[in-house]
Enzyme design. Sequence first.
Site, PDB file in Angstrom:
ATOM      1  N   ASP A 125       0.855  -1.176   0.000  1.00  0.00           N
ATOM      2  CA  ASP A 125       0.000   0.000   0.000  1.00  0.00           C
ATOM      3  C   ASP A 125       0.900   1.237   0.000  1.00  0.00           C
ATOM      4  O   ASP A 125       2.019   1.193   0.518  1.00  0.00           O
ATOM      5  CB  ASP A 125      -0.874  -0.017   1.261  1.00  0.00           C
ATOM      6  CG  ASP A 125      -1.833   1.150   1.320  1.00  0.00           C
ATOM      7  OD1 ASP A 125      -2.430   1.469   0.289  1.00  0.00           O
ATOM      8  OD2 ASP A 125      -1.983   1.738   2.406  1.00  0.00           O
ATOM      9  N   ASP A 164      -2.055  -0.819   5.961  1.00  0.00           N
ATOM     10  CA  ASP A 164      -2.363  -0.311   7.298  1.00  0.00           C
ATOM     11  C   ASP A 164      -3.832   0.001   7.504  1.00  0.00           C
ATOM     12  O   ASP A 164      -4.255   0.264   8.610  1.00  0.00           O
ATOM     13  CB  ASP A 164      -1.543   0.950   7.588  1.00  0.00           C
ATOM     14  CG  ASP A 164      -1.877   2.085   6.622  1.00  0.00           C
ATOM     15  OD1 ASP A 164      -2.536   1.827   5.598  1.00  0.00           O
ATOM     16  OD2 ASP A 164      -1.466   3.228   6.902  1.00  0.00           O
ATOM     17  N   ASP A 190      -7.190  -2.720   3.474  1.00  0.00           N
ATOM     18  CA  ASP A 190      -6.121  -3.670   3.149  1.00  0.00           C
ATOM     19  C   ASP A 190      -6.352  -5.051   3.758  1.00  0.00           C
ATOM     20  O   ASP A 190      -5.708  -6.020   3.360  1.00  0.00           O
ATOM     21  CB  ASP A 190      -4.772  -3.137   3.666  1.00  0.00           C
ATOM     22  CG  ASP A 190      -4.384  -1.838   2.996  1.00  0.00           C
ATOM     23  OD1 ASP A 190      -4.554  -1.733   1.777  1.00  0.00           O
ATOM     24  OD2 ASP A 190      -3.912  -0.925   3.699  1.00  0.00           O
TER      25      ASP A 190
END
Length: 884
Positions: free
Chosen positions: A329, A619, A623
Amino acid sequence: MAEKSWYQLTVQELLAKLATRESGLTTDEVTTRREQYGENRLAAKRQTTLIEKFIAQFKDFMIIVLIVAAIVAGATGEMVDALIILAVVLLNAVFGVFQEAKAEEAINSLKEMAAPVAQVERDGEVVTVKSNELVPGDVVHLEAGDIVPADLRLLTANTMRVEESALTGESVPVTKRAEVLTDADLALGDRENLAYMNTNVTTGRGSGVVIATGMQTEVGRIAGMIDAAEETKTPLQENLTQLGKWLTILILVIAVVVFLIGMLRGQESVVDMLLTAISLAVAAIPEGLPAIVTITLALGTQRMAKRKALIRRLPAVETLGSTDIIASDKTGTLTQNKMTVEQLVLDGTLTDAKVADVPADSPLALAMMLNNDTKFTDAGLGGDPTETALVQYYLDHDVAAQTVIETHPRIAEIAFDSERKLMSTFNQTADGQLVQYVKGAPDQLLTRVTRILDHGQVRPITAADREQLLATNHELATQALRVLAFGYRPLDAVPEPLTSEHAEQDLILIGLIAMIDPERPEVAAAVAEAHSAGIRPIMITGDHRDTAQAIARRLGILSPDGDDDDQVITGAELDAISDADFEKRVANYSVYARVAPEHKVRIVNAWQKQGKVVAMTGDGVNDAPALKAADIGVGMGITGTEVSKGASDMVLADDNFSTIVVAVEEGRKVFSNIQKALQYLLSANIGEVLTLFVMTLLGWQILAPVQILWINLVTDTFPAIALGLEPGEPDIMKRKPRGRSSNFFSGGVFGNVLYQGLLEGLITLSVYGIGLAFPVHQSAELAHADALTMAFATLGLIQLFHAFNSKTIHQSIFKVGLFRNRALNWAILAAFLLLAATIVVPGFNTVFHLTPLSGSQWGTVLGAGVVMIAIVEIVKWCQRRLLK
């Protein structure tokens, strides 16, 4: 005609569809709807009880093999060994239950994230209710600081911004508006008239109609994806399962063959041959393997924890070592998740903000600090990340920003709105002067200015000035920088009427500032190291294409020369590709922008179908499904939500991307050490099986089950565990990833196990033959007893010598350091003393059916150990020559 999405409906269509009104629902309507829709909670599938989890641990094939080994040991009267094996089985089961229970916290923490209360219209009045009492059709009021309690279609939005990074990956709060959006198939982050459950209102206020509650919300869909995701088996688990099946078949075949040969020879009774077959089974089963794997992984976990990588599931340690792809990410993982002033445009010159000299009393500094709603709190700066970054810039330059703001009180303001993209404040200086400060989008502010500040002097702005500023703005925007323009003008009084059309005119342009959520400083080096280790980093983000592409170039994920447009794909473009086509093309893309949670899972799955081992970092709530679907999910310990951490296999305590590379190195080291222990154990077991098989075939006196069990317990376990502490070899991060197709026997280990096991057996049989050929005693019975004792001592001792061989698969033990591993040194010494005690200690040797040996006989045994090292060193030298 396709049904309209919520964001495409007019207010009238929205209210009609939900059978509600702007004044909200009545109490009776709420009761009816709660029966229909249920509570506004996140549900999870039934969680198994501790007993169910415990029983499930015994379904593992290797555990079944161990239980069989315990039964065999018990059948031979060796209850101590049987109890030790059962203790290992129970320990593994307890640990498995603990890990599974921890993993279930992912969905539980997601359920606990719901907002506790909400302001809602009921019976025509605004009342406070628990958020779990909301139903579709309720009208909810929101203010800055509120957590959105359900998915809403906004009815009003007054300078309202919502922070959605945990759900969409958007690095800055989204400005919300109530107008109808006409575009089809908008990404989550572009649906500006919707507000999602569990996101945070940072500024402004608004109201909206509840369109979804509980599991029907966007965050509820993610909860369902987490709950439905299948647990992926790690390469380690797959390898252990395959090994257990292979060993079981082999053990059964060998035991049956030996039993039949013995019966055909007619020299032994059925009971004796049954005990012989049991001895072979005991010799073949590596009882200590699961315990050694667990201990090696646990030791790796401790080393990783010291380096800020916290492991939640033990097999994840080894999985990291086989990683091919790190799908990361962007926001908060590759970047710092905080806006930072990076460039300034003053006096027509573009300057790096770090080195720019902007005095605290200059018009730009005052505009940045005063046209700003940042709050100073004990926890730090609060408010919109863009505005806090403007204040933080001066705090970093040792300016007392709070004092500046307090000594320039705000008299009036024209709030920001998404239509004109401007904000004005009217501030009074210490000497009573009134100054209007304006900030906003450069293209909008430039239409309102008539003059420009140039080297401290105000002059009329020219067409060339405007053209240059717009060109600079465009150039900065292509680098994914967010650009704000600042202007001001001195006034005698606050304008009347206080409207944009009347007051935001005839301004003096000060300059531009460019901001970005910058990359973490250590990430570029970590990306380069990953490339050198044969690992491919890819970026997956909910942010815009240009922003993602620019950050990826700066980090080295994409080529810095800019020729990489075909390596970037958006979520909308991904939707247009079939799964089959995407699986073929997945290797073409390094950056995925504007993606939804289901896209992330799809990307992970596509790589896995290519046979790649995928690590996914993240985070946010968005996700979590991909973290669970990946071979190893990596959560962020500082900025990560509890949901993402709960769904992860590993958590980075420092949120540092480079820690992942450190963890990969440790993972490779762990796998390498498990391979060494496996090579040591299985070659020893093959040596034992070969010795017993040939002895039976030739009609010789054979080693008793109690002797085999003692060798396995003493010489196998301690040195094998110590091999798990071997330091990493220097080139371990220059090797290509093993990938999913590799196993414990890859890299020449299988060949080593075979020839080294045969070598151990042949040396042991040779010593047995020497003992018979050159007896110390004249009695045939004593000569056979001595020969058997020499074979027992040799089989145990060459395994201890072979532990030094196993310190490295192909390198010379003299190159890696013969005595560098102190744990191995002590383990071999302890094992040797325990082995020798069965021969030299009176009474003890009687229990084990052994006889004391003479000096020459001990010399033969020790010589056999030296021969073992010498031959293996010669073979390794030949292997290195062939590899070159």
